[in-house]
Structure formats: structure tokens, C-alpha cells
Write a protein that holds these residues in place. Structure first.
Motif: not given
Length: 237
Positions: A152-162, A203-211
Motif C-alpha cells: 500500500e503506497g508508492s514506496e511499498a509498491l516499489v520495495l515489494h517488487d524490488a 505477483r509483481l505489481k509493476t510492468a517495469a519489474a515484470r520486464r
């Protein structure tokens, strides 16, 4: 009288010389680091406290401070690729402290390591001088960092994918093999490499992480295939 004066002068000269020698013998204090090895700025007292805590105490081949540094870098890269605005202070604190509660001697049996990390991080960051109005975002990022959570939240989103990305690829395989500990074999690690290559990408949330995940999954799949090819018939790897 002249003899006394000469003696005093000689003594003064000896003291001055000794002072110079002592000054030369005292080792210079090494300047404090201004950035992590990968160049992440350490530009405030609280960042220094966080980094020193991680560098000194989070020494684990899978969950230690090197993993934290990569999570910060991966997270910022994902944010940039996605056009997301994230708070660098929140990312620094969350990335370097998110696994604290899973590392001995800080772990508590029966307490989720992310929950434990939040319990440890809040008083620590308060004492370190972190701008605590940002702590709710740090808490959300730590609690949502695992690949099976809903951030939940931008930082949580990118840390999750990272954090998920660091489970993939050659680095991910190395981390999982290093986590075998005192097990008599690495069957569990090989099983997790195979499972994570399948379970994590969806389970990755962002297109960038999926790439970013695609070549990493290919590396893991090829690694497992090579392990099978190199193992003699009937033998176990």
C-alpha cells in the motif's frame, strides 16, 4: 648559569621533538562514509545511524545489508521506469531495515519478520532523528515487502517488487543456496529456485519489474537445467 640555560633549552627541544613524533604516531581517524558502496547518499545523521546499524549487525548472506542496498537500488529503478514519485528517505529507511526482524539475535519465534522489523525500526528511527511524520510510509513498505503481500503506497509498491526481483536470477539463486544454513543438502534451495521462478513473476505489481524479471527467470530455469545435466544418472545433485 649558562649551563642551566643550555640544559633548559635542550630539554625544550627534546619535548618539542617528542610531541612531533607522538603526533605522527597517532593514526588519523578515517573519514565517515558519505555513501554506501553503490553510491547511495549517507547525507544525514539518521541515515548514518541506519547504515551503520545495518552494516554492523545485518550480516547474513541472504538477508544482510547487501541485499538491503540492492533493494533500494532496484526500487528506485522501478520507480523511475514507472514514473512513480517516491520519498528517498522512506525508501532508505525501509530498504535497510525491512529484514531486521528476521536476523538473529533480533528475530522472535512466532512473530512475522516484517512485523518484528517494524517493532524494532520505530524506536530506533525515533532515536536516530528520522522525520517520523514519514514513518507510516516506512511501516507500510516494510509490512508489504514480501512477494506474497499486497503493498500500500508508492514506496511499498516499489520495495515489494524490488525485494521480489532479488529472489530471481543468478543473485536470487545464490541467495537461496546461501540460506541452506546447516541443512545436510540443498534440496530445499533447489526446490525454492524452481518454485520462485514460477510463483514470483505473476505477483509483481509493476510492468517495469515484470520486464526486469524475464531474463532473471530464464537464468534460473537454465541454472536448474544445467544442474540436472551435470548430475550423473541416478545420483542426487
Amino acid at each position: 648559569m649558562r649551563t642551566i640555560v643550555k640544559a633548559i633549552a635542550a630539554g625544550a627541544l627534546l619535548l618539542a621533538t617528542a610531541s612531533v613524533v607522538e603526533a605522527q604516531d597517532v593514526p588519523a581517524v578515517a573519514p565517515a562514509a558519505t555513501a554506501t558502496p553503490a553510491g547511495i547518499p549517507i547525507d544525514s545523521p539518521w541515515r548514518r545511524a541506519v547504515y551503520e546499524q545495518a552494516h554492523e549487525h545485518f550480516r547474513h548472506p541472504s538477508w544482510g545489508w547487501r541485499h538491503s542496498e540492492r533493494d533500494y537500488l532496484f526500487g528506485m529503478a522501478v520507480a523511475q521506469a514507472e514514473g512513480l514519485t517516491v520519498d528517498a528517505d522512506v525508501m532508505f529507511a525501509a530498504a535497510f531495515l525491512h529484514d531486521w526482524g528476521g536476523i538473529e539475535p533480533f528475530a522472535v519465534t512466532g512473530v512475522d519478520h516484517a512485523v518484528r522489523s517494524v517493532q524494532l525500526a520505530e524506536p530506533f528511527l525515533t532515536e536516530a532523528g528520522f522525520p517520523m511524520e514519514k514513518f507510516p510510509a516506512v511501516r507500510a513498505a516494510i509490512l508489504g515487502h514480501m512477494y506474497d503481500k499486497e503493498p500500500e503506497g508508492s514506496e511499498a509498491l516499489v520495495l515489494h517488487d524490488a525485494d521480489a526481483l532479488d529472489f530471481l536470477g543468478a543473485l536470487g539463486a545464490a541467495r537461496l543456496l546461501a540460506a541452506t544454513g546447516d541443512r545436510p543438502d540443498y534440496d530445499q534451495a533447489l526446490g525454492r529456485i524452481e518454485r520462485f521462478a514460477v510463483d514470483i513473476p505473476p505477483r509483481l505489481k509493476t510492468a517495469a519489474a515484470r520486464r526486469m524479471a524475464e531474463p532473471r527467470v530464464a537464468v534460473m530455469t537454465e541454472f536448474l537445467a544445467m544442474v540436472r545435466r551435470e548430475t550423473p544418472d541416478g545420483a542426487r545433485p
